[in-house]
Design a protein around this motif. Sequence first.
Motif, PDB file in Angstrom:
ATOM      1  N   PRO A  71       0.691  -1.302  -0.084  1.00  0.00           N
ATOM      2  CA  PRO A  71       0.043  -0.016   0.132  1.00  0.00           C
ATOM      3  C   PRO A  71       0.720   1.193   0.227  1.00  0.00           C
ATOM      4  N   PRO A 136       1.332   1.926  -2.659  1.00  0.00           N
ATOM      5  CA  PRO A 136       0.077   2.323  -2.846  1.00  0.00           C
ATOM      6  C   PRO A 136      -0.952   1.429  -1.937  1.00  0.00           C
ATOM      7  N   ASN A 137      -1.955   2.484  -1.990  1.00  0.00           N
ATOM      8  CA  ASN A 137      -3.348   2.111  -1.274  1.00  0.00           C
ATOM      9  C   ASN A 137      -3.108   1.962   0.377  1.00  0.00           C
ATOM     10  N   HIS A 208     -12.605  -4.033   4.620  1.00  0.00           N
ATOM     11  CA  HIS A 208     -11.880  -3.423   3.223  1.00  0.00           C
ATOM     12  C   HIS A 208     -10.705  -2.721   3.802  1.00  0.00           C
ATOM     13  N   THR A 209     -10.801  -2.299   5.073  1.00  0.00           N
ATOM     14  CA  THR A 209      -9.612  -1.533   5.507  1.00  0.00           C
ATOM     15  C   THR A 209      -9.157  -2.067   6.845  1.00  0.00           C
ATOM     16  N   GLN A 231      -7.981  -2.420   0.887  1.00  0.00           N
ATOM     17  CA  GLN A 231      -7.957  -3.542  -0.083  1.00  0.00           C
ATOM     18  C   GLN A 231      -8.511  -2.852  -1.288  1.00  0.00           C
ATOM     19  N   SER A 232      -7.670  -2.830  -2.735  1.00  0.00           N
ATOM     20  CA  SER A 232      -8.182  -2.161  -3.968  1.00  0.00           C
ATOM     21  C   SER A 232      -9.390  -2.929  -4.463  1.00  0.00           C
ATOM     22  N   ASP A 233      -9.614  -4.250  -4.064  1.00  0.00           N
ATOM     23  CA  ASP A 233     -10.749  -5.029  -4.611  1.00  0.00           C
ATOM     24  C   ASP A 233     -12.167  -5.186  -3.827  1.00  0.00           C
ATOM     25  N   SER A 237     -12.270   3.730  -2.378  1.00  0.00           N
ATOM     26  CA  SER A 237     -10.939   4.318  -2.779  1.00  0.00           C
ATOM     27  C   SER A 237     -10.204   4.615  -1.564  1.00  0.00           C
ATOM     28  N   THR A 238      -8.976   4.843  -1.733  1.00  0.00           N
ATOM     29  CA  THR A 238      -8.150   5.542  -0.516  1.00  0.00           C
ATOM     30  C   THR A 238      -8.690   6.746   0.108  1.00  0.00           C
TER      31      THR A 238
END
Length: 295
Positions: A71, A136-137, A208-209, A231-233, A237-238
């Motif tokens: 992330p 990222p993320n 998700h986070t 989690q990008s899936d 969004s961040t």
Amino acid sequence: MASFQRRWAQVQDVRFLVTTQPRRNVYEKYRDKLEQKAREEGVPDIDSLKKVYTDKIQGVRKQDVAHPLTPGQQTPQTGAQTAGTAGATQAQQSPARPNSKSQITRLDDLLDLEKVRTLPSRELEAIWRLRHANLPNSLVAAIPADTFKRMESLAKSHPQFVLPVPHESEGAEMHFLQWTWDAESKTSTVLFTQLAEYKLRGEWAVPHTTLTHYTELAGEKDVVLMRGVVQSDRGISTESVRWLVLCLQRFYGGWDGQKQDIVRSEERKRLLEWFTVGDGRFSVQALLDEAERMG
């Protein structure tokens, strides 16, 4: 973050979702497969199967904390500005450590604690941010120890809550949060899950986070280091998670040490209390009003 105008759609009151039975649809859909799995495991029914897999379920819910970050952007928290230091690379690395029972990555897996303990707090915070800069993320923050102590005190009384993410064209999406603690790793973790997902799957839902707060250096460095993984899936969004983190800080007293409207602060605390006990005075509209004021 830009202020959101009042264009949100009406949202159903959700204060009792925690105590309903959200897994019914899942059970009906997969009942045959679950019953077959129960027979394979030699247990009499689905409830017994769940007990067998309780530890595994909890492990899945926290897997994002246990795995290395993929992330990389910072939350709106206080902390030193990113700056290079001569020993940054060395301090960001630590020797391999034998596996522990805790599923959460420990701080000494992320930093060489022996080295960072010799550094001023400002340099420690800079190294912490550098450690995650290219991921990222991710979310990263250095929180003053007194501020986090205030937040954690409220969290222990109110470990579950809901927070909105406003979408001007689609209304507000609600998210369920839960605080957990791990004594072995000296961490507090916040798990964020879409409320619709939690309503459907309950404790089977995967967040998700995850936000992990490391308190190991709070006493000597007066700082709690936080890192988050989005989690990008999982359909968020961040940027939206940053908004959730901002709301988390505000509702759990993270800004109470600053000059602010005491009346509004008390109103947010009342919403926490009412949600926790299922008081009828809790309303989603009041929650949205408070979140809107943070824009």
